[in-house]
Scaffold this motif. Sequence first.
Motif, short mmCIF file in Angstrom:
data_model
loop_
_atom_site.label_atom_id
_atom_site.label_comp_id
_atom_site.label_asym_id
_atom_site.label_seq_id
_atom_site.Cartn_x
_atom_site.Cartn_y
_atom_site.Cartn_z
N GLN A 75 -7.76 2.08 -2.66
CA GLN A 75 -7.31 1.24 -1.24
C GLN A 75 -7.81 1.73 -0.04
OE1 GLN A 75 -5.48 -0.96 -2.38
NE2 GLN A 75 -5.01 -0.69 -4.37
N GLN A 85 -15.46 -5.02 -6.21
CA GLN A 85 -14.61 -5.06 -7.18
C GLN A 85 -15.00 -4.85 -8.57
OE1 GLN A 85 -11.37 -4.79 -6.48
NE2 GLN A 85 -10.77 -4.71 -8.85
N LEU A 107 0.98 -1.31 -0.03
CA LEU A 107 0.03 -0.16 0.02
C LEU A 107 0.77 1.20 -0.02
CD1 LEU A 107 -2.86 -0.94 2.55
CD2 LEU A 107 -3.11 -0.65 0.10
N TYR A 122 -9.36 -9.29 -7.39
CA TYR A 122 -8.56 -8.24 -7.96
C TYR A 122 -7.68 -8.40 -9.10
CZ TYR A 122 -4.95 -4.43 -7.94
OH TYR A 122 -4.55 -3.43 -8.73
N GLN A 129 2.16 1.82 -3.48
CA GLN A 129 1.15 2.34 -4.38
C GLN A 129 0.96 3.74 -4.30
OE1 GLN A 129 -1.85 -0.73 -3.55
NE2 GLN A 129 -1.06 -2.11 -5.17
N SER A 152 0.98 6.38 -7.06
CA SER A 152 -0.46 7.14 -7.26
C SER A 152 -0.31 8.76 -7.35
CB SER A 152 -1.47 6.40 -6.78
OG SER A 152 -1.51 5.46 -6.61
N PHE A 199 -5.89 6.62 -5.22
CA PHE A 199 -5.46 5.63 -4.00
C PHE A 199 -6.25 5.54 -2.81
CE2 PHE A 199 -2.97 5.25 -0.12
CZ PHE A 199 -2.53 4.04 -0.19
N ARG A 258 -8.87 -0.95 2.38
CA ARG A 258 -7.82 -1.51 3.50
C ARG A 258 -7.37 -0.49 4.28
NH1 ARG A 258 -3.94 -4.98 -0.96
NH2 ARG A 258 -4.61 -3.78 -2.69
N SER A 285 -7.32 -8.81 2.70
CA SER A 285 -6.33 -8.73 1.33
C SER A 285 -6.47 -10.12 0.66
CB SER A 285 -5.08 -8.18 1.69
OG SER A 285 -5.30 -6.99 2.01
#
Length: 490
Positions: free
Chosen positions: A228, A333, A50, A254, A53, A57, A224, A231, A247
């Motif tokens: 995300q 998703q 994360l 995903y 990412q 991002s 992001f 999460r 996850s």
Amino acid sequence: MSGSGDPPRRGTKAFLAASAVAQICALARYTVLARLLGPEQLGLAAILILTAQFFESVTDSGSDRFLVQDKAGDDPALLRLTHLVSLGRGLLIAAGLVILAGPIAALAGAAELAPDIAVLAVAPLVMGLVHWDYRRQQRASDFRGEGRIVLVAEVVSLIATTGAALLVRDFTAILYGLITRALVTVIMSHLVARQRYALGYAGEYAPRLARFAWPLMVNGLLIFIGGQGDRILISNQLGVAELGHYSAVMLLIYYPSAMVMRFMTTMFLPRLAARKDEAAWDRAREALAGQTMLAALAMQFGFVLAAPIAVLLLYGERFEVAWLAVALIAILQSARFIRMWPVTEAMGLGRSHIVMVGNGVRLLAFPGAIAGLALLDGLEGIIAAFILAELIAFVLGLAMVNQAHRTPLFQGAARFCYFVIGSALLLAIVIAQKEAWWSVMAGGGVSLLVWAALLIRAEWPLLQDMLIILDRATGRRLLPVIRAAGRRSG
């Protein structure tokens, strides 16, 4: 399907195969980590991912997509500018990870992660040296270069992660995989390039790139947070172990959806960006819309049926989750997946601000998730809020793209309604099964069959086009049978 006026596409099968292998490798990485390390260590690995990412991002200028979208994309000066931006981005991310490693680890509630976050800086530093000529090649619908890069990088990364997990037996195994993938990606990008690698500022293109890039950089942060945020909230509200559970299950849908999304975006963006004539645009747009919706529904229903078994087989009993949570994850998703439709159209039109606005709307999920936690008490409340935000963002994005292209404001709304109704029926059946409401479950099943029949009838022309592609791969054995069945049902 490509229209008669579209350029021939080279390497599409190889790119699709490479994308499939990439997602299989990514899933295999998580499976290895889950089996060897357990939920808590997997949760710590997820925090590292994360973090990576997040920085990717917020610094994504979209310069590589600008090479595909802009009319001057074949000019070597623009490629040199893209390399300069890419190198600067790599240096910026690496510096940010090193400087902010401590605060990030503290914010995540895992102070021991600080040294590992600093080590993570190696991956973006290496990625700054990527040769982006393989993107330029896609202007001519040539996808062979990216297919080779993705295939080799993902396979080697899986080997590195697996070897590291067996040796170190903790979450740091993911670092070896990420750094290896970056290194192999850079090497392969230079091997498939057809132009010399060079850096340089191009004053004639920099302002255009800046106008294209700034909404995407803001958008990167919004992507992001919106993509995300579930999460992040789960880790913050429910703990690292629950993040590991979530996850592991989420990634089962995903990765396949990301593979299809990446493939379809890569195929359709050059066709939409070319805008040779209205007929070519309309063909590409219709195919993108229909294929996106059908693929989302297929993934959603398939995941609900297969995921409970797949979780036990791949991860073991430690990762078992309720069927309702599985259904909500599937709907979330697939709702994110269908947003590819208006997002790709917006990028093809060069209207990156539409993407930014849509992602801003997704932030509604956060106050919604707080309310969901209070009402539903747990994972289901968070996921439900994110689903609602994704659907609102889709409607707004579709309306803005239609307005930009001067078509009816809600053109394509019928497809969206099919998606929403199908998702609602699926969720109703799962809830009825959980509560043992057998009459409700039976009624939902009948309604689902009626809905499926109406969907097939509405999308029959598109389904026939997709079957033609399938027939070419299978020796033309399926389409005559299905056409005959369609005539009989009609």
